[in-house]
Design a protein around this motif. Structure first.
Motif, short mmCIF file in Angstrom:
data_model
loop_
_atom_site.label_atom_id
_atom_site.label_comp_id
_atom_site.label_asym_id
_atom_site.label_seq_id
_atom_site.Cartn_x
_atom_site.Cartn_y
_atom_site.Cartn_z
N ARG A 126 40.03 17.41 34.69
CA ARG A 126 40.36 18.80 34.35
C ARG A 126 39.63 19.82 35.23
O ARG A 126 39.77 21.03 35.02
CB ARG A 126 40.05 19.06 32.87
CG ARG A 126 40.99 18.28 31.96
CD ARG A 126 40.75 18.47 30.47
NE ARG A 126 40.19 19.75 30.10
CZ ARG A 126 39.24 19.90 29.18
NH1 ARG A 126 38.73 18.86 28.55
NH2 ARG A 126 38.78 21.10 28.88
N ILE A 127 38.86 19.36 36.21
CA ILE A 127 38.21 20.28 37.15
C ILE A 127 39.31 21.02 37.91
O ILE A 127 40.27 20.42 38.38
CB ILE A 127 37.28 19.54 38.12
CG1 ILE A 127 36.10 18.92 37.37
CG2 ILE A 127 36.79 20.48 39.22
CD1 ILE A 127 35.20 18.03 38.22
N HIS A 128 39.16 22.35 38.01
CA HIS A 128 40.16 23.18 38.70
C HIS A 128 39.60 23.66 40.02
O HIS A 128 38.47 24.15 40.08
CB HIS A 128 40.55 24.38 37.83
CG HIS A 128 41.45 25.33 38.53
ND1 HIS A 128 42.79 25.07 38.71
CD2 HIS A 128 41.21 26.51 39.13
CE1 HIS A 128 43.33 26.08 39.39
NE2 HIS A 128 42.38 26.95 39.66
N GLU A 130 35.75 29.81 55.06
CA GLU A 130 36.77 29.73 54.03
C GLU A 130 36.03 29.43 52.73
O GLU A 130 34.95 28.84 52.74
CB GLU A 130 37.84 28.70 54.36
CG GLU A 130 37.40 27.27 54.45
CD GLU A 130 38.54 26.32 54.77
OE1 GLU A 130 39.67 26.52 54.28
OE2 GLU A 130 38.31 25.37 55.52
N TYR A 131 36.59 29.89 51.64
CA TYR A 131 35.93 29.83 50.34
C TYR A 131 36.86 29.22 49.31
O TYR A 131 38.08 29.27 49.45
CB TYR A 131 35.56 31.24 49.85
CG TYR A 131 34.68 32.01 50.79
CD1 TYR A 131 33.30 31.94 50.68
CD2 TYR A 131 35.22 32.83 51.78
CE1 TYR A 131 32.47 32.66 51.53
CE2 TYR A 131 34.41 33.54 52.64
CZ TYR A 131 33.04 33.47 52.51
OH TYR A 131 32.24 34.18 53.37
N ARG A 132 36.25 28.72 48.27
CA ARG A 132 37.00 28.32 47.08
C ARG A 132 36.04 28.28 45.90
O ARG A 132 34.83 28.16 46.07
CB ARG A 132 37.69 26.98 47.27
CG ARG A 132 36.80 25.79 47.16
CD ARG A 132 37.47 24.44 47.21
NE ARG A 132 38.87 24.44 46.96
CZ ARG A 132 39.68 23.44 47.29
NH1 ARG A 132 39.19 22.37 47.88
NH2 ARG A 132 40.95 23.49 47.02
N HIS A 133 36.60 28.42 44.73
CA HIS A 133 35.83 28.32 43.50
C HIS A 133 36.23 27.02 42.82
O HIS A 133 37.41 26.66 42.83
CB HIS A 133 36.12 29.48 42.56
CG HIS A 133 35.82 30.81 43.16
ND1 HIS A 133 36.25 31.98 42.61
CD2 HIS A 133 35.14 31.17 44.27
CE1 HIS A 133 35.85 32.99 43.34
NE2 HIS A 133 35.18 32.52 44.36
N VAL A 155 31.49 28.02 36.86
CA VAL A 155 32.19 28.36 38.10
C VAL A 155 31.22 28.15 39.26
O VAL A 155 30.17 28.80 39.33
CB VAL A 155 32.70 29.82 38.09
CG1 VAL A 155 33.39 30.16 39.40
CG2 VAL A 155 33.63 30.05 36.90
N LEU A 156 31.55 27.24 40.17
CA LEU A 156 30.73 26.96 41.33
C LEU A 156 31.44 27.52 42.56
O LEU A 156 32.64 27.30 42.74
CB LEU A 156 30.51 25.45 41.50
CG LEU A 156 29.52 24.81 40.52
CD1 LEU A 156 30.02 24.80 39.11
CD2 LEU A 156 29.21 23.40 40.97
#
Length: 101
Positions: free
Chosen positions: A14-16, A27-30, A84-85
């Motif tokens: 379930r990690i999004h 580049e980034y992401r959460h 949130v990482l």
């Protein structure tokens, strides 16, 4: 930290992962962990004075079940939302380095 527990694997599933976005350099992401997963993360991953998650090494975040391609670093924590990482990697990392650095 390896978890063979079915309930833990359900949480890992379930990690999004957010869409990627970028600036001129990175580049980034959460990565959003299920909130229940925070209870299972080792206590030493949290800062004792604030109980906010500290920055994790690649081995640590991979060890809790986060899967991403190479080059990502956990670069910031957001105390109000500890599940949130925030991750970043050098822009065009894969075209520059491929699968190994």
């Amino acid at each position: 930290m390896a978890h063979q527990d079915k309930d833990y694997q359900d949480l890992v599933d379930r990690i999004h992962y957010s869409d990627r976005y970028s600036d001129d350099f990175y580049e980034y992401r959460h990565v959003l962990l299920p909130r229940q997963m925070l209870k299972l993360v080792p206590k030493e991953y949290f800062q004792p004075d604030t109980n906010v998650m500290r920055l994790l090494s690649e081995d640590e975040w991979r060890g809790i079940g986060i899967t991403q391609s190479l080059g990502w670093e956990h670069y910031e924590v957001h105390a109000p939302e500890p599940h949130v990482l925030l991750f970043r990697r050098e822009k065009d990392y894969q075209s520059k380095y491929g699968n190994a650095r």
